[in-house]
Design an enzyme around this catalytic site. Structure first.
Site, mmCIF file in Angstrom:
data_model
loop_
_atom_site.group_PDB
_atom_site.id
_atom_site.type_symbol
_atom_site.label_atom_id
_atom_site.label_comp_id
_atom_site.label_asym_id
_atom_site.label_seq_id
_atom_site.Cartn_x
_atom_site.Cartn_y
_atom_site.Cartn_z
ATOM 1 N N GLY A 157 0.784 -1.234 0.000
ATOM 2 C CA GLY A 157 0.000 0.000 0.000
ATOM 3 C C GLY A 157 0.810 1.276 0.000
ATOM 4 O O GLY A 157 0.539 2.196 -0.774
ATOM 5 N N ARG A 207 13.518 3.972 1.150
ATOM 6 C CA ARG A 207 13.170 5.239 1.783
ATOM 7 C C ARG A 207 11.989 5.018 2.721
ATOM 8 O O ARG A 207 11.024 4.357 2.354
ATOM 9 C CB ARG A 207 12.781 6.271 0.715
ATOM 10 C CG ARG A 207 12.555 7.665 1.286
ATOM 11 C CD ARG A 207 11.959 8.642 0.290
ATOM 12 N NE ARG A 207 12.587 8.634 -1.016
ATOM 13 C CZ ARG A 207 13.745 9.222 -1.313
ATOM 14 N NH1 ARG A 207 14.400 9.871 -0.382
ATOM 15 N NH2 ARG A 207 14.230 9.153 -2.533
ATOM 16 N N LEU A 261 8.982 6.674 4.316
ATOM 17 C CA LEU A 261 8.214 7.879 3.995
ATOM 18 C C LEU A 261 7.905 8.693 5.247
ATOM 19 O O LEU A 261 8.006 9.911 5.251
ATOM 20 C CB LEU A 261 6.919 7.484 3.284
ATOM 21 C CG LEU A 261 7.139 6.693 1.986
ATOM 22 C CD1 LEU A 261 5.825 6.077 1.511
ATOM 23 C CD2 LEU A 261 7.732 7.594 0.906
ATOM 24 N N GLN A 301 4.395 0.594 12.527
ATOM 25 C CA GLN A 301 4.063 -0.606 11.765
ATOM 26 C C GLN A 301 4.972 -1.760 12.162
ATOM 27 O O GLN A 301 4.527 -2.884 12.338
ATOM 28 C CB GLN A 301 4.237 -0.331 10.262
ATOM 29 C CG GLN A 301 3.138 0.526 9.677
ATOM 30 C CD GLN A 301 1.840 -0.237 9.661
ATOM 31 O OE1 GLN A 301 1.671 -1.157 8.888
ATOM 32 N NE2 GLN A 301 0.949 0.111 10.543
ATOM 33 N N LYS A 340 9.857 1.168 0.163
ATOM 34 C CA LYS A 340 9.139 -0.090 0.249
ATOM 35 C C LYS A 340 8.295 -0.113 1.513
ATOM 36 O O LYS A 340 8.527 0.637 2.452
ATOM 37 C CB LYS A 340 10.148 -1.249 0.250
ATOM 38 C CG LYS A 340 10.949 -1.319 -1.053
ATOM 39 C CD LYS A 340 11.933 -2.476 -1.109
ATOM 40 C CE LYS A 340 13.283 -2.120 -0.569
ATOM 41 N NZ LYS A 340 14.361 -3.054 -1.011
ATOM 42 N N GLU A 388 4.525 -5.614 6.978
ATOM 43 C CA GLU A 388 4.608 -7.056 7.199
ATOM 44 C C GLU A 388 6.020 -7.510 7.521
ATOM 45 O O GLU A 388 6.212 -8.576 8.101
ATOM 46 C CB GLU A 388 4.050 -7.781 5.968
ATOM 47 C CG GLU A 388 2.571 -7.418 5.788
ATOM 48 C CD GLU A 388 1.841 -8.209 4.731
ATOM 49 O OE1 GLU A 388 2.506 -8.810 3.879
ATOM 50 O OE2 GLU A 388 0.603 -8.200 4.762
#
Lengths: 166, 731
Positions: B513, B614, B616, B624, B687, B691
């Protein structure tokens, strides 16, 4: 059945089914949807609100048990333009992800700091008679009724520590 | 916009907003309870009635009869839609188990009715008055006894692969590991249940729901209800967690739509928590056999990973082998992924499907190999690192990989040198302590993604895309991307997500995403810049956009002077990427202490060092990763859907019985991102990490427990009943 409660400082009158939980009274009848329904069985803590100064799982009590009670929900702590210090600390430390457990976490977090200040011991308190320190494990133990499946625990502990030490 | 070659230098290499830790722009809504989740949108449709779903009490068989009379007469009941009175609904490409209709039952808690009433209490009460008779038949509920003879999930690809001569090389290897590991069924257990408000307006159906993949949901709903796609609108601006469980339309949406049709008014359903675990999907249990052969110096010569799982249609299992062709070198290899038929509820994607379970086996087998070699497990992994091409697929190039740095920097930071390699030796008072390490790999996919950007007359930009934010931070990274590309401050960007009337995005899943949706927003912003350039007569591609102005050759334009403009854009990916494996990598470290008397395990430290290009927004990306680490710790320590093998269902189907980590279980966690860039993935060179965080930490915890107590448990979760009788002498 008629019911009167003070919610976030405002007197409210309701006519409710006796089976309606405090949680559903807030979410469905008063449209205060900040308080979340995660399990409806007292297992997750997403529905935590503050009743007469103490946090409870609002899904586990019927609304009619709360005649005359003073209830603070997440909406009563602060607004997007005027955040409570705990709400601001959650934003700063990213103490959430999906946000669904967050109102319950914040209501618990505010209450936990007060419980520690008031000398209420927990399972991990060593000295029941002395001052209870603000240790990481003391915070975590007391917050363990509020599940965060996104796993923001480490950040929530940091947010709470910052507020506690401010 | 086409992405046909690795990215060169671009504006993100000079970024002022992208890549900076940024508190979530939707944060103030979430912390004040004002972010609207599906079931609480009182304002979207007037006169909402309440639906309550009834689940099947058998796992397999037929409904003989349903007595609906008492329920229909109950106070407040408006309508009942029952399976016996309704044809089976259609299927979609995204569901394996039938969602509703007909007399056939294929899994426990399959929806067999919805009761619609004026109030929640009335609907729930009336549902209890429905009397259902079944003809139950036996089913296949036990993976271990169903696995023999299970076919390959498919003949090629990731399900079966051979390289060199595994059997011979393994037989000849001087040092080998041959162990079998099992992982249990697990539940997403996201905090917000499946929830939908459905309303019909003539032929048009709107679903205010909680769904990760808006366009899939729209397509699926059309095919399930046999209606044109253009008549379905799906809206999910806020999603209370998904982890893969909300990738697909579930029974809440179907039953709300059918209930709303029958009641002729909007219907709201939030699935009751005890139904979630058997009605929804879950991560499948696996049985995994690892054979690794090595030279005495630690070089792997042979590696085989065989995996078994089961599913209701014998499709889409949990492929634990996925990371194994990627992580370690070795000339002789075998991958087999087999799938048995089971009559349990549908297994489907849960956070890092395949790899999350696969690391629990592979990365413990590596620990076992290191011990046999008398080698440090960090060094063993570094020695067998891959470079250039994928070890299990030598035709595929590795785009950008820094696993060795992850391991080295992690070991340094974690104090790995203090680990005692001999297990069961480290005591701290009543505690046995230990450290563990694991490597992590998760693919970094991208998929096409579109967005629309609108500039108002005052230069404010609004982004619209059907992308979702499931807690991942999409709102904020999209705002950062648009602000960076348009040269605006973050406050000058508004982001609207999750509405199927917006351009179709990648959606949220498979950790694609972040990379995909921001690239789509970038494409739309580039088109908006060009429209501004045309309007104000300058070459937008050559200009620099900053501070609300475009500058080129000593000339400068205020972009708002271009007036109201709307631009669409989509990022598409060229075939060149097929030659690459784009992966994300991590070094995971854990420290535990185990009570020498009671066997109780506590995780005391966790560290992840991540290589994901990178980053973000480091603030939300870190969340995450640590969130994945929490779920990974849960998988190792407690998560376990218990199968009743007589009646075929998950017994512990609520949040008290299905244990997940709580505050007390999780210590302070550290997450370090390497400053890497992957030009193959997208113009952003970024990327996903959502997960990566669950790929490896569970094995690191398991290895730390072994290091602490000297007992190897290969049957997850690693609960104390499996090692208590073998703890080292306490005193």
């Amino acid at each position: 059945m008629p019911l009167r409660m003070k919610i976030n400082g405002e007197a409210r009158e309701l006519e409710l089914d006796t089976r309606t939980t405090l949680l559903d009274a807030l979410r469905e009848h008063l449209q205060l949807t900040g308080t979340k329904k995660g399990c409806d069985h007292g297992q997750c803590g997403a529905c935590t609100v503050i009743v007469n100064g103490e946090r409870i799982n609002s899904c586990l009590s019927l609304a009619v048990q709360h005649e005359g009670d003073e209830i603070t929900t997440i909406e009563g702590l602060g607004t997007p333009g005027d955040l409570h210090p705990m709400q601001a600390a959650f934003v700063k430390h990213d103490g959430y992800q999906c946000g669904y457990c967050t109102p319950g976490q914040i209501c618990s977090a505010v209450s936990v700091l007060k419980e520690i200040r008031n000398g209420v011991p927990s399972h991990v308190t060593d000295d029941l008679a002395g001052d209870i320190g603000l240790s990481n494990i003391e915070l975590r133990e007391r917050m363990s009724g509020n599940i965060c499946r996104c796993g923001a625990y480490s950040n929530i502990a940091e947010a709470m520590t910052e507020v506690a030490e401010a | 916009m086409e992405f046909n070659a690795p990215a060169g230098q671009n504006l993100f290499d000079r970024a002022k907003i992208v890549g900076k830790s940024t508190p979530r722009i939707d944060g103030p809504l979430k912390v004040t309870g004002t972010a609207p989740y599906a079931a609480e949108r009182h304002g979207v449709a007037a006169n909402q009635a309440y639906g309550w779903i009834v689940g099947s009490a058998i796992a397999k068989g037929r409904i003989r009869s349903m007595d609906l009379d008492a329920a229909r007469r109950a106070p407040g009941v408006i309508a009942i839609v029952a399976a016996t009175e309704h044809e089976p609904v259609g299927t979609s490409d995204y569901n394996y188990a039938p969602l509703f209709g007909g007399n056939e039952v294929s899994h426990y808690h399959q929806a067999i009715a919805v009761v619609v009433a004026e109030t929640f209490e009335q609907a729930r009460s009336a549902a209890g008055l429905i009397g259902t008779e079944y003809d139950r038949v036996d089913g296949s509920f036990d993976l271990a006894s169903s696995k023999d003879g299970a076919p390959l999930a498919s003949e090629g690809g990731s399900d079966f692969a051979k390289l060199g001569k595994f059997e011979e090389a393994f037989a000849a290897a001087p040092v080998k590991v041959d162990e079998t590991y099992t992982t249990p069924d697990e539940s997403h257990a996201m905090m917000e249940p499946f929830a939908t408000i459905a309303a019909w307006d003539g032929p048009d159906l709107t679903l205010w729901t909680s769904n990760q993949m808006i366009h899939w949901g729209k397509q699926a709903m059309a095919s399930i209800l046999g209606m044109p796609e253009e008549n379905v609108r799906v809206d999910s601006p806020f999603i209370g967690g998904g982890f893969g469980g909300k990738l697909f339309v579930r029974a809440d949406a179907v039953m709300a739509a059918l209930g709303a049709k029958a009641a002729n008014r909007p219907v709201k359903i939030a699935m009751q928590r005890p139904l979630m675990f058997n009605n929804g999907t879950h991560r499948h249990a696996t049985i995994q056999r690892l054979r690794i052969g090595a030279e005495r110096d630690g070089r792997i010569t042979a590696i085989a990973h065989q995996n078994w799982s089961g599913n209701i249609t014998q499709k889409e299992g949990e492929n634990g082998t996925l990371q194994t062709p990627k992580l370690y070198a070795g000339a002789n290899r075998l991958i087999e992924n087999r799938i048995a038929q089971l009559d349990l509820p549908e297994g489907n994607a849960m956070r890092a499907p395949g790899e999350a379970a696969g690391h629990l086996a592979l990365e413990v087998a590596m620990d076992e190999l290191a011990e046999k070699l008398a080698m440090d497990p960090v060094e063993l992994r570094i020695l067998n690192d891959a470079s250039g091409t994928v070890p299990g697929d030598p035709d595929t190039k590795i785009s950008d990989r820094h696993l060795v740095r992850c391991l080295r920097e992690g070991a340094e930071r974690f104090g790995w040198s203090k680990r005692n390699a001999v297990p069961g030796q480290q005591r701290d008072g009543r505690w046995l302590t230990g450290m563990g390490v694991a490597a992590g790999y998760r693919a970094g996919p991208t998929t096409k993604s579109a967005a629309r950007v609108r500039m108002s007359a005052d230069g404010h930009v609004t982004v619209e895309t059907d992308m979702t934010d499931i807690g991942t931070g999409s709102y904020t990274i999209i705002a950062q991307t648009a602000a960076e590309t348009m040269g605006l401050p973050l406050e000058s960007v508004t982001v609207k997500l999750g509405d199927s009337s917006f351009p179709v995005s990648s959606g949220s899943g498979g950790q694609w995403g972040a990379a995909s949706s921001t690239a789509g927003v970038y494409a739309a912003c580039v088109n908006l810049r060009r429209m501004i350039g045309e309007k104000l007569n300058f070459d937008a591609d050559a200009a620099n956009f900053a501070d609300g102005r475009a500058t080129l050759d000593n000339q400068s334009w205020r972009i708002a002077d271009a007036g109201e403009l709307t631009a669409d854009g989509e990022m598409n990916y060229g075939d060149f990427k097929d030659g690459y494996d784009v992966g994300t990598y991590a070094g995971h470290f854990a420290e535990v202490r185990v009570d020498a008397y009671t066997g109780e395990t506590h995780v005391t430290r966790m560290l992840a060092v991540c290589d994901a290009g990178r980053i973000l927004n480091p603030l939300s990306a870190r969340s995450q990763v640590i969130g994945g680490m929490v779920m990974a710790a849960g998988a190792t320590l407690m998560e376990d859907l218990h199968v009743d093998k007589r009646f075929g269902f998950f017994v512990n189907h609520d949040l008290a019985g299905y244990e997940v980590p709580v505050h007390a279980d999780i210590p302070h966690q550290e997450c370090i991102f390497l400053d890497t860039l992957d030009p193959v993935i997208s113009p952003m060179k970024a990327k996903g990490v959502g997960e990566l965080g669950i790929c490896g930490p569970g094995a690191a915890v398991a290895n730390a427990i072994y290091n602490a107590i000297g007992v190897r448990v290969r049957e997850y979760p690693v609960t104390l009943d499996k090692y208590l009788d073998r703890l080292p002498p306490a005193a």
